[in-house]
Scaffold this motif. Structure first.
Motif, short mmCIF file in Angstrom:
data_model
loop_
_atom_site.label_atom_id
_atom_site.label_comp_id
_atom_site.label_asym_id
_atom_site.label_seq_id
_atom_site.Cartn_x
_atom_site.Cartn_y
_atom_site.Cartn_z
N ARG A 54 1.32 -4.60 -3.35
CA ARG A 54 0.64 -5.28 -4.17
C ARG A 54 0.10 -4.91 -5.34
O ARG A 54 0.57 -5.28 -6.55
CB ARG A 54 -0.37 -6.36 -3.49
N THR A 55 -0.65 -3.75 -5.40
CA THR A 55 -1.63 -3.32 -6.20
C THR A 55 -0.78 -2.30 -7.02
O THR A 55 -0.94 -1.75 -8.09
CB THR A 55 -2.85 -2.79 -6.12
N ARG A 56 0.29 -1.62 -6.08
CA ARG A 56 0.88 -0.28 -6.53
C ARG A 56 0.19 0.93 -6.46
O ARG A 56 0.69 2.03 -7.12
CB ARG A 56 1.65 -0.46 -7.83
N LEU A 57 -1.09 0.89 -5.88
CA LEU A 57 -1.85 2.00 -5.94
C LEU A 57 -1.87 2.87 -4.90
O LEU A 57 -1.68 2.14 -3.87
CB LEU A 57 -3.57 1.63 -6.42
N ALA A 58 -2.20 4.10 -4.93
CA ALA A 58 -2.14 4.75 -3.44
C ALA A 58 -3.36 4.38 -2.99
O ALA A 58 -4.47 4.36 -3.43
CB ALA A 58 -2.36 6.18 -3.82
N MET A 59 -3.32 4.47 -1.71
CA MET A 59 -4.35 3.98 -0.54
C MET A 59 -4.18 4.84 0.70
O MET A 59 -3.17 5.34 1.00
CB MET A 59 -4.46 2.59 -0.43
N SER A 60 -5.24 4.88 1.52
CA SER A 60 -5.31 5.19 2.83
C SER A 60 -5.66 4.12 3.92
O SER A 60 -6.62 3.22 3.41
CB SER A 60 -6.02 6.41 3.04
N ARG A 61 -5.42 4.21 5.08
CA ARG A 61 -5.84 3.09 5.94
C ARG A 61 -5.87 3.59 7.37
O ARG A 61 -4.53 4.60 7.73
CB ARG A 61 -4.85 1.99 5.91
N ALA A 62 -6.48 3.40 8.02
CA ALA A 62 -6.55 3.75 9.68
C ALA A 62 -5.63 2.83 10.25
O ALA A 62 -5.64 1.70 10.22
CB ALA A 62 -8.01 3.85 10.29
N VAL A 63 -4.80 3.28 11.49
CA VAL A 63 -3.62 2.59 12.03
C VAL A 63 -3.69 3.24 13.32
O VAL A 63 -3.95 4.24 13.84
CB VAL A 63 -2.20 2.93 11.35
N THR A 64 -3.86 2.01 14.28
CA THR A 64 -3.97 2.33 15.73
C THR A 64 -2.47 2.16 16.46
O THR A 64 -1.70 1.54 15.77
CB THR A 64 -4.99 1.11 16.44
N SER A 65 -2.53 2.56 17.63
CA SER A 65 -1.29 2.49 18.33
C SER A 65 -0.97 1.40 18.76
O SER A 65 0.13 0.98 18.73
CB SER A 65 -1.40 3.66 19.41
N LYS A 66 -2.09 0.36 18.81
CA LYS A 66 -1.73 -0.84 19.37
C LYS A 66 -0.99 -1.75 17.95
O LYS A 66 -0.16 -2.54 18.27
CB LYS A 66 -3.14 -1.80 19.63
N GLU A 67 -1.34 -1.41 16.96
CA GLU A 67 -0.87 -2.03 15.82
C GLU A 67 0.86 -1.55 15.48
O GLU A 67 1.70 -2.22 15.08
CB GLU A 67 -1.56 -1.53 14.32
N ILE A 68 0.95 -0.33 15.96
CA ILE A 68 2.44 0.34 15.91
C ILE A 68 3.07 -0.23 16.87
O ILE A 68 4.38 -0.77 16.59
CB ILE A 68 2.54 1.98 16.32
N CYS A 69 2.50 -0.46 18.28
CA CYS A 69 3.30 -1.25 19.23
C CYS A 69 3.63 -2.63 18.86
O CYS A 69 4.80 -2.94 19.16
CB CYS A 69 2.37 -1.00 20.63
N GLU A 70 2.57 -3.34 18.06
CA GLU A 70 2.98 -4.79 17.74
C GLU A 70 4.23 -4.73 16.70
O GLU A 70 5.12 -5.41 16.65
CB GLU A 70 1.64 -5.29 17.08
N ALA A 71 4.35 -3.89 15.81
CA ALA A 71 5.43 -3.50 14.68
C ALA A 71 6.74 -3.22 15.51
O ALA A 71 7.67 -3.52 15.28
CB ALA A 71 5.00 -2.51 13.88
N LEU A 72 6.60 -2.48 16.52
CA LEU A 72 7.85 -2.12 17.34
C LEU A 72 8.37 -3.16 18.51
O LEU A 72 9.55 -3.42 18.57
CB LEU A 72 7.53 -0.89 18.08
N THR A 73 7.62 -4.01 18.73
CA THR A 73 7.89 -5.09 19.80
C THR A 73 9.18 -5.91 19.34
O THR A 73 10.08 -6.11 20.26
CB THR A 73 6.51 -6.08 20.17
#
Length: 129
Positions: free
Chosen positions: A23-42
């Protein structure tokens, strides 16, 4: 190692990832959990399970019977995803195990076929006449 998992019960912690906010096209960092990755892979795991069942429904009865009796062996990089074999097994009702060396097993199998001419079958030009 990575956070990826195909089972929500497998907790592999969290990791800070870096990228660009779309959205902003700015560099950023974010903490991602394994549960979030699992939700994306489901949805991907679900689609693979549906395609597996669909392929078995269209397979000759003797092949489908063998798969139902013996199960599936996963090859390739996805076989290394923690929980993928178990998730696929739960969703299909089949026994699913990862290959011993999933990244190289196809190449090894082709090598064995090349070493044993009796496994080659008849040449393609004769098959379709």
């Amino acid at each position: 190692l990575g956070l990826g998992t195909a089972l929500p019960t497998v907790d592999r912690g969290e990791m800070v990832v870096y990228g660009r906010n779309v959205r902003t096209r700015l560099a950023m960092s974010r903490a991602v959990t394994s549960k979030e990755i699992c939700e994306a892979l489901t949805p991907v795991v679900d689609a693979i399970a549906r395609m597996t069942v669909s392929a078995l429904e269209g397979a000759p009865p003797e092949i489908a019977a063998d798969v139902y009796a013996l199960g599936l062996v996963l090859s390739g990089g996805s076989a290394l995803l923690p929980g993928f074999a178990e998730a696929l097994s739960r969703k299909t009702g089949l026994r699913v195990i990862p290959a011993r060396d999933p990244l190289d097993c196809v190449a090894f199998g082709l090598g064995r076929i090349l070493e044993q001419p009796r496994l080659w079958g008849e040449p393609l030009e004769y098959r379709y006449r």
